[in-house]
Design a protein around this motif. Structure first.
Motif, PDB file in Angstrom:
ATOM      1  N   ARG A   1       9.064  -9.016   4.364  1.00 16.49           N
ATOM      2  CA  ARG A   1      10.766  -7.960   5.183  1.00 16.49           C
ATOM      3  C   ARG A   1      11.023  -7.407   4.203  1.00 16.49           C
ATOM      4  O   ARG A   1      11.240  -6.794   4.340  1.00 16.49           O
ATOM      5  N   GLY A   2      11.331  -8.066   2.919  1.00 18.86           N
ATOM      6  CA  GLY A   2      12.416  -7.148   1.779  1.00 18.86           C
ATOM      7  C   GLY A   2      11.733  -5.694   1.587  1.00 18.86           C
ATOM      8  O   GLY A   2      12.661  -5.177   1.157  1.00 18.86           O
ATOM      9  N   VAL A   3      10.568  -5.542   1.974  1.00 14.98           N
ATOM     10  CA  VAL A   3      10.694  -3.838   1.821  1.00 14.98           C
ATOM     11  C   VAL A   3      11.091  -3.097   2.132  1.00 14.98           C
ATOM     12  O   VAL A   3      11.031  -2.250   2.444  1.00 14.98           O
ATOM     13  N   GLY A   4      11.584  -3.859   3.781  1.00 16.52           N
ATOM     14  CA  GLY A   4      12.248  -3.140   4.895  1.00 16.52           C
ATOM     15  C   GLY A   4      11.496  -2.074   5.552  1.00 16.52           C
ATOM     16  O   GLY A   4      12.270  -1.285   6.788  1.00 16.52           O
ATOM     17  N   GLY A   5      10.271  -1.990   5.547  1.00 13.55           N
ATOM     18  CA  GLY A   5      10.041  -0.608   6.342  1.00 13.55           C
ATOM     19  C   GLY A   5       8.455  -0.262   6.009  1.00 13.55           C
ATOM     20  O   GLY A   5       7.738  -0.695   4.433  1.00 13.55           O
ATOM     21  N   VAL A   6       7.780   0.766   6.039  1.00 18.64           N
ATOM     22  CA  VAL A   6       7.173   1.185   5.959  1.00 18.64           C
ATOM     23  C   VAL A   6       6.252   1.947   4.606  1.00 18.64           C
ATOM     24  O   VAL A   6       6.124   1.438   3.469  1.00 18.64           O
ATOM     25  N   GLU A   7       7.704   2.769   4.069  1.00 17.04           N
ATOM     26  CA  GLU A   7       8.248   3.166   2.962  1.00 17.04           C
ATOM     27  C   GLU A   7       8.073   2.159   2.094  1.00 17.04           C
ATOM     28  O   GLU A   7       7.345   2.883   1.291  1.00 17.04           O
ATOM     29  N   GLY A   8       8.593   0.987   2.059  1.00 18.65           N
ATOM     30  CA  GLY A   8       8.767   0.113   1.473  1.00 18.65           C
ATOM     31  C   GLY A   8       7.489  -0.372   0.952  1.00 18.65           C
ATOM     32  O   GLY A   8       7.503  -0.888   0.193  1.00 18.65           O
ATOM     33  N   CYS A   9       6.514  -0.718   1.804  1.00 20.33           N
ATOM     34  CA  CYS A   9       5.094  -1.285   1.487  1.00 20.33           C
ATOM     35  C   CYS A   9       4.144   0.123   1.172  1.00 20.33           C
ATOM     36  O   CYS A   9       3.404  -0.111   0.017  1.00 20.33           O
ATOM     37  N   GLU A  10       4.602   1.305   1.407  1.00 19.80           N
ATOM     38  CA  GLU A  10       3.757   2.136   0.521  1.00 19.80           C
ATOM     39  C   GLU A  10       4.758   1.919  -1.267  1.00 19.80           C
ATOM     40  O   GLU A  10       3.955   2.931  -2.047  1.00 19.80           O
ATOM     41  N   PHE A  11       5.839   2.134  -1.022  1.00 22.84           N
ATOM     42  CA  PHE A  11       6.362   1.703  -2.319  1.00 22.84           C
ATOM     43  C   PHE A  11       5.685   0.351  -3.434  1.00 22.84           C
ATOM     44  O   PHE A  11       5.493   0.979  -4.018  1.00 22.84           O
ATOM     45  N   VAL A  12       4.894  -0.498  -2.834  1.00 22.36           N
ATOM     46  CA  VAL A  12       4.630  -1.325  -3.342  1.00 22.36           C
ATOM     47  C   VAL A  12       3.323  -1.551  -3.360  1.00 22.36           C
ATOM     48  O   VAL A  12       2.464  -1.672  -4.399  1.00 22.36           O
ATOM     49  N   ARG A  13       2.650  -0.588  -2.512  1.00 17.17           N
ATOM     50  CA  ARG A  13       1.161  -0.551  -2.437  1.00 17.17           C
ATOM     51  C   ARG A  13       0.446  -0.347  -3.616  1.00 17.17           C
ATOM     52  O   ARG A  13      -0.817  -0.288  -4.312  1.00 17.17           O
ATOM     53  N   PRO A  14       0.719   1.024  -4.303  1.00 16.75           N
ATOM     54  CA  PRO A  14       0.849   1.487  -5.449  1.00 16.75           C
ATOM     55  C   PRO A  14       0.666   0.702  -6.747  1.00 16.75           C
ATOM     56  O   PRO A  14      -1.119   0.348  -7.671  1.00 16.75           O
ATOM     57  N   LEU A  15       0.735  -0.485  -7.007  1.00 18.08           N
ATOM     58  CA  LEU A  15       0.885  -1.548  -7.524  1.00 18.08           C
ATOM     59  C   LEU A  15      -0.324  -2.502  -7.190  1.00 18.08           C
ATOM     60  O   LEU A  15      -0.806  -2.364  -8.313  1.00 18.08           O
ATOM     61  N   ALA A  16      -0.912  -3.162  -6.248  1.00 19.97           N
ATOM     62  CA  ALA A  16      -1.996  -3.177  -5.878  1.00 19.97           C
ATOM     63  C   ALA A  16      -2.811  -2.639  -6.263  1.00 19.97           C
ATOM     64  O   ALA A  16      -4.201  -2.845  -6.900  1.00 19.97           O
ATOM     65  N   ASN A  17      -3.046  -1.292  -6.037  1.00 16.41           N
ATOM     66  CA  ASN A  17      -3.408  -0.312  -6.008  1.00 16.41           C
ATOM     67  C   ASN A  17      -4.407   0.088  -8.091  1.00 16.41           C
ATOM     68  O   ASN A  17      -5.416  -0.460  -8.243  1.00 16.41           O
ATOM     69  N   GLU A  18      -3.332  -0.267  -8.449  1.00 17.50           N
ATOM     70  CA  GLU A  18      -3.513  -0.233 -10.064  1.00 17.50           C
ATOM     71  C   GLU A  18      -4.052  -1.634 -10.843  1.00 17.50           C
ATOM     72  O   GLU A  18      -4.851  -1.491 -11.754  1.00 17.50           O
ATOM     73  N   LEU A  19      -4.089  -3.044  -9.961  1.00 17.60           N
ATOM     74  CA  LEU A  19      -4.201  -3.559 -10.420  1.00 17.60           C
ATOM     75  C   LEU A  19      -5.387  -4.669  -9.856  1.00 17.60           C
ATOM     76  O   LEU A  19      -5.964  -5.899 -10.514  1.00 17.60           O
ATOM     77  N   GLY A  20      -6.467  -3.309  -8.827  1.00 17.91           N
ATOM     78  CA  GLY A  20      -7.159  -3.212  -8.184  1.00 17.91           C
ATOM     79  C   GLY A  20      -7.282  -4.733  -7.185  1.00 17.91           C
ATOM     80  O   GLY A  20      -8.005  -5.534  -6.964  1.00 17.91           O
ATOM     81  N   ALA A  21      -6.301  -4.915  -6.982  1.00 21.90           N
ATOM     82  CA  ALA A  21      -5.611  -5.967  -5.944  1.00 21.90           C
ATOM     83  C   ALA A  21      -5.857  -5.799  -4.702  1.00 21.90           C
ATOM     84  O   ALA A  21      -5.704  -4.955  -4.136  1.00 21.90           O
ATOM     85  N   ALA A  22      -6.028  -7.295  -4.421  1.00 25.45           N
ATOM     86  CA  ALA A  22      -6.098  -7.271  -2.030  1.00 25.45           C
ATOM     87  C   ALA A  22      -4.074  -6.147  -2.786  1.00 25.45           C
ATOM     88  O   ALA A  22      -3.569  -7.296  -2.717  1.00 25.45           O
ATOM     89  N   PHE A  23      -3.810  -5.885  -1.339  1.00 31.15           N
ATOM     90  CA  PHE A  23      -2.168  -5.845  -0.574  1.00 31.15           C
ATOM     91  C   PHE A  23      -1.940  -6.609   0.518  1.00 31.15           C
ATOM     92  O   PHE A  23      -2.809  -6.927   1.866  1.00 31.15           O
ATOM     93  N   GLY A  24      -1.165  -7.505   0.063  1.00 34.98           N
ATOM     94  CA  GLY A  24      -1.070  -9.152   1.352  1.00 34.98           C
ATOM     95  C   GLY A  24      -0.073  -8.920   1.626  1.00 34.98           C
ATOM     96  O   GLY A  24       0.914  -7.475   1.691  1.00 34.98           O
ATOM     97  N   ALA A  25       0.652  -9.754   3.043  1.00 31.89           N
ATOM     98  CA  ALA A  25       2.197  -8.990   3.568  1.00 31.89           C
ATOM     99  C   ALA A  25       2.323 -10.399   4.334  1.00 31.89           C
ATOM    100  O   ALA A  25       1.188 -11.186   4.871  1.00 31.89           O
ATOM    101  N   SER A  26       3.951 -10.444   4.720  1.00 29.34           N
ATOM    102  CA  SER A  26       4.546 -11.611   5.511  1.00 29.34           C
ATOM    103  C   SER A  26       3.847 -11.045   6.602  1.00 29.34           C
ATOM    104  O   SER A  26       3.841 -10.441   7.553  1.00 29.34           O
ATOM    105  N   ARG A  27       3.710 -11.828   7.550  1.00 30.66           N
ATOM    106  CA  ARG A  27       4.237 -12.054   9.271  1.00 30.66           C
ATOM    107  C   ARG A  27       5.107 -11.553   9.672  1.00 30.66           C
ATOM    108  O   ARG A  27       4.885 -10.013  10.350  1.00 30.66           O
TER     109      ARG A  27
END
Lengths: 320, 399, 252
Positions: free
Chosen positions: A208-234
């Motif tokens: 929830r702390g990401v605050g919205g769709v933009e926040g998700c997209e702010f985090v997503r590159p970290l997952a991509n760079e790590l070759g990680a799966a991108f998860g989320a809370s309910r």
């Protein structure tokens, strides 16, 4: 004699890691294994399963099997089982496994143990451990009557061994009718090139702390760079910031990756139950009293919008 | 700001002048008023967290329109202390003196309320009788028709009564006591009370043994249990008391409403939730379990008074423990048989509103070694001497 | 079943009863909410069915207070002894001779977290099943469209009725009971059925009727205490990452 029939899972035409984990475990226990391989245009994968130790691969290959459906898959597994004379059926506790496990067991008139996280096998005497009560307790279970053992096993519990493909001994299953009362229309797949949660060795999750769709997209590159799966809370999925397939937790996907990054996740009980089996947990949250810090190995009290750029920079250095 | 603590954690000392068992509003108020009298080598021992017991489970209604002279004077002192407390402790307690209705549904009830009104008036308490039409003016949503089984026939109205934020009271007293040097020890359970030759010498806790000269039990629902450890037998019987809170609604209820006959009371918080309670559960019990029976009876009764509430949704319910005495009045007393042992209990369903006066007078009693006039009627030996206080009529469904 | 949001203690191989608070399983509440929405939309009535000891009646009455129309309580004191297989068999008996268009339940029970009973029941009574739904639409007397959270996305499935559906809690936020609902619940029909009257022989009950058995409960492994970093993110993240690499072999 003990013989295991493993229900293989496929994604994008390839055998999933959670299936390989089951074969590796069977092999480590010195158990004979066979495979049932279902899907559309999947026959080519039989050699991979043979390489993993499947002495016979029962194949149901048909366009109607493209999307999982309970009825046809149940009938095919039962057909394979009857031909194989296996004494145990192993599935993963994926969404397919959770749906199929009880139906297969019931059709054979036996019980099942689901979502097992530890397994002790002595011929067909089985002691299984499975978390319950939102992972606040663990059941030690057994099958109390003779007969077929049907078990679903959580992914990430056993390690998968890489093996070379080998020529498979195959049996082609005839394709049954689906349930006349059910029609699977489509599967709405979102961004299917992403690493799947229950396949990943690293997961980066947004809360929830990401605050919205933009926040998700702010985090997503970290997952991509790590070759990680991108998860989320309910909270993130219910708000529609990310599709539900990203949801980690008891309601979403139960995960046990090597590394789990929880960003802006406070740690609701069902989320913790779904990820606290991760080997190493890193959490970033503003609230020092957030429950996520109770399970985190490395807890950073701070703003994820400041922390993520530093994380990316550090990852960049490590990846060289 | 993140790390400023309202009270500090301490290691348990070996010796204190005074040990207070119970970290609720009464225990913390006692500690605070002791510190104002210069006694600061004090430990408050709380088995769970502060405010875990009745202080965190009541419906936070304050009033002073009791029936007996003893009760009226005592609760008046308490209400006056409450009125100045936010300033004194520099803490917003959200005290809203919105007025308090006690509804009468029979001629007998009205005559009881009239007696209270007269007694109140004689002692300078603002409290008077209203007829149904006057009630309807102030509570437009109330049903004053003769359809209900128990129609509204009148009310005792008490303008200075109201509601307060109960946690804030606990925290404010805790901070005040802490700042004066009192030690608050949470998760510290008293396992035994040490007595030597008729004198208190200390307590055994789960964190070790502590010596003290004076020991006060301020544990409400657990009073029998603590007194038992000192070998003191007092007429406490513990009953559960349940309450519930609804979702938040637009402010519509601007006064506290109590009905003794229907066994219910309700008020609306600043957040818009309705805080609702009824009489004690009839069975003695130490369990704090909510029951569906309470919910059902509350719903049935509140809808008789306020039919507009039919769609109101219940958010949560809970229970607390009440230590009832035979005369529905507290025991605040030194114990003659054990030097240095004091009991403050028997607060039944009416303890929260008493917190300041209870703490103030207990502190005076312990500091001066003499029972203040104000609480002399509440000494424990009244039960042996057959001079009960007789608050039942005004306190049974109190709050 | 026990409220798992509270502390659960394990002692001597069993769950400690003291301090447990019993509630409707949260996924089942979601199922009830879905059922209420469906009947509000297209008509019909919602019947609650539970198998359990006397105290289970309280959960049924709470469900009636939320808006269900009637309830059936199959009284079974030793319900805890039965596994999912045995439960599904007893449910099959309890449903015999009854009419229904749709059976809804949680994707799993919050105490066992097993998720086996509903599909087993579906098999025993030869109904189609769709598990783990996050949405539904197009409800008619003949069919319903279900959106299932599958492994590779959302599977969209048309199911002819009758059928069995299990729900994911993303489906809805269950309503709270209203004052009137609570009061009306007392007057709604609650049918009590003794297990004996369902023609369920001893060999179908308890451990005898079960295919699996819980030997004991254990405490989950507790994680070792972690390290917390407070301060400027530029420093704290670097500190944490250094340790992540040196101690935990991250990206090694």
């Amino acid at each position: 004699m003990t013989k295991i029939l493993i229900v293989a899972e496929i994604k994008n035409g390839e055998i999933k890691k959670n299936t390989l984990e089951l074969f590796s475990f069977a092999k480590s226990q010195g158990l004979e294994s066979e495979a049932v391989l279902l899907g559309s245009d999947v026959s080519g994968q039989a050699d991979v399963l043979a390489g993993q130790g499947a002495s016979t691969v029962y194949i149901g290959d048909d366009a109607s099997l493209e999307i999982y459906n309970t009825e046809q898959y149940t009938s095919l597994v039962i057909d394979a089982l009857q031909q194989s004379q296996a004494t145990q059926v192993w599935l993963t506790s994926s969404e397919m496994g959770r749906d199929l496990t009880p139906r297969v067991a019931a059709r054979q008139g036996v019980g099942a143990l689901s979502d097992v996280t530890q397994l002790e096998i002595n011929v067909d005497e089985i002691t299984a451990f499975r978390p319950c009560m939102a992972t606040k307790a663990v059941q030690k279970c057994e099958f109390s009557k003779d007969g077929l053992r049907v078990i679903s096993i959580r992914s990430g519990i056993f390690s998968a061994e890489e093996t070379a493909p080998a020529p498979a001994n195959t049996v082609t299953l005839s394709i049954p009718e689906g349930h006349s009362q059910l029609k699977v229309r489509e599967v709405q797949v979102e961004e299917s090139d992403e690493v799947e949660l229950n396949e990943a060795s690293i997961i980066v999750s947004a809360g929830r702390g990401v605050g919205g769709v933009e926040g998700c997209e702010f985090v997503r590159p970290l997952a991509n760079e790590l070759g990680a799966a991108f998860g989320a809370s309910r909270a993130v999925c219910d708000a529609g910031w990310l599709p539900h397939k990203h949801q980690v937790g008891q309601t979403g996907t139960m995960v046990n990756p090597d590394f789990y990054f929880a960003l802006g996740i406070s740690g609701a009980i069902q989320h913790l139950a779904g990820m606290s089996g991760s080997k190493v947990i890193v959490a970033v949250n503003k609230d020092p009293d957030a429950p996520i810090f109770k399970v985190a190995d490395y807890g950073i009290v701070g703003d994820l919008f400041k922390a993520v750029p530093v994380l990316r920079e550090e990852v960049g250095k490590l990846k060289g | 700001m993140m790390n400023t603590r309202m009270w500090k954690n301490h290691d348990l000392n070996k010796n204190y002048d005074v040990v207070i068992i119970g970290g609720g509003a009464h225990g913390l108020a006692t500690a605070y008023y002791l510190s104002k009298l210069g006694i600061t080598n004090v430990a408050v021992l709380e088995q769970k967290f502060i405010g875990y017991g009745g202080s965190g489970r009541n419906t936070a209604i304050l009033r002073s329109n009791y029936r007996t002279e003893e009760g009226i004077k005592f609760y008046d002192q308490s209400l006056k202390l409450y009125e100045n407390l936010a300033g004194e402790l520099n803490f917003n307690l959200m005290f809203s003196q919105q007025g308090h209705f006690t509804l009468g549904h029979s001629t007998a009830a009205l005559s009881g309320l009239t007696t209270r009104a007269e007694n109140n008036k004689a002692l300078g308490i603002n409290s008077y009788i209203l007829d149904p039409k006057e009630i309807k003016k102030m509570l437009p949503e109330i049903d004053i028709s003769d359809h209900p089984r128990f129609p509204v026939m009148g009310a005792l109205y008490h303008p200075p009564g109201g509601i307060i934020r109960h946690d804030a009271v606990v925290w404010a007293y805790a901070r005040g006591a802490d700042q004066a040097g009192v030690q608050i020890h949470q998760l510290t359970k008293v396992e035994d009370i040490l007595i030597d030759k008729g004198k208190v010498t200390g307590v055994v806790t789960n964190r070790g043994t502590v010596n003290c000269k004076q020991l006060i039990s301020v544990v409400a629902g657990w009073s029998s249990d603590v007194c038992h450890k000192a070998g003191v037998k007092l007429p406490f019987v513990t009953h559960p008391l349940q309450a519930l809170v609804t979702l938040s609604y637009k402010p519509w209820l601007h006064h506290v409403v109590v009905s003794g006959t229907l066994h219910i009371y309700l008020s609306q918080t600043d957040r818009g939730e309705l805080v609702c309670g009824n009489g004690i559960d009839t069975y003695p019990h130490y369990g704090m379990r909510s029951t569906l029976g309470f919910l059902e009876s509350y719903a049935a009764h509140v809808l008789e008074l306020f039919p507009i509430l039919h769609n109101v949704a219940v958010q949560r319910q809970w229970a607390g423990l009440c230590d009832m005495t035979p005369d529905y009045s507290p025991i605040i007393s030194s114990i003659d048989e054990i030097e240095g042992f004091y009991v403050n209990g028997g607060w039944g369903t009416y303890g929260f509103k008493a917190s300041p006066a209870s703490g103030y007078n207990t502190a005076q009693m312990v500091a001066n070694g003499k029972t203040p006039e104000m609480i002399n009627p509440f000494r424990y030996n009244r039960f042996m001497e057959n001079r009960l206080v007789g608050e039942k009529a005004a306190a049974s469904v109190s709050s | 079943m026990p409220d798992v949001a509270l502390n659960i203690k394990v002692k001597d191989g069993a769950i400690v009863e003291e301090g447990l608070s019993y509630v409707i399983s949260s996924w089942d509440e979601t199922a009830l909410e879905a059922a209420l929405q469906i009947t509000e939309d297209v008509g019909g009535e919602v019947t609650l069915l539970t198998i359990g000891p006397d105290k289970a009646a309280e959960s049924l009455r709470k469900g009636l207070a939320m808006g269900a129309h009637k309830a059936i309580h199959v009284k079974y004191d030793e319900a805890k002894e039965s596994d999912s297989f045995a439960f599904a068999k007893i449910l099959q008996k309890a449903l015999e001779g009854r009419n229904y268009d749709l059976i809804l339940t949680g994707k799993q029970a919050q105490d066992t977290d097993a998720g086996l009973t509903a599909p087993m029941l579906a098999e025993f009574i030869s109904l189609p099943q769709v598990t783990n739904i996050i949405r539904f639409s197009d409800v008619s007397e003949e069919s319903i469209t279900l959106y299932r959270k599958g492994d590779h996305g959302t599977e969209v499935i048309d199911m002819n009725l009758p059928g069995i559906v299990t729900v994911n809690d993303s489906l809805n936020e269950p309503r709270l009971a209203s004052m009137r609902g609570i009061m009306m619940a007392k007057k709604k029909p609650l049918e009590e059925i003794e297990l004996d009257s369902l023609d369920i022989p001893a060999e179908m009950r308890g451990k005898q009727g079960s295919m699996t058995n819980v030997l004991q409960f254990e405490k989950p492994e507790t994680r070792k205490e972690g390290q917390t970093f407070e301060g400027d993110e530029a420093d704290t993240v670097k500190q944490a990452m250094d340790l992540l690499v040196s101690e935990s072999k991250f990206l090694a």
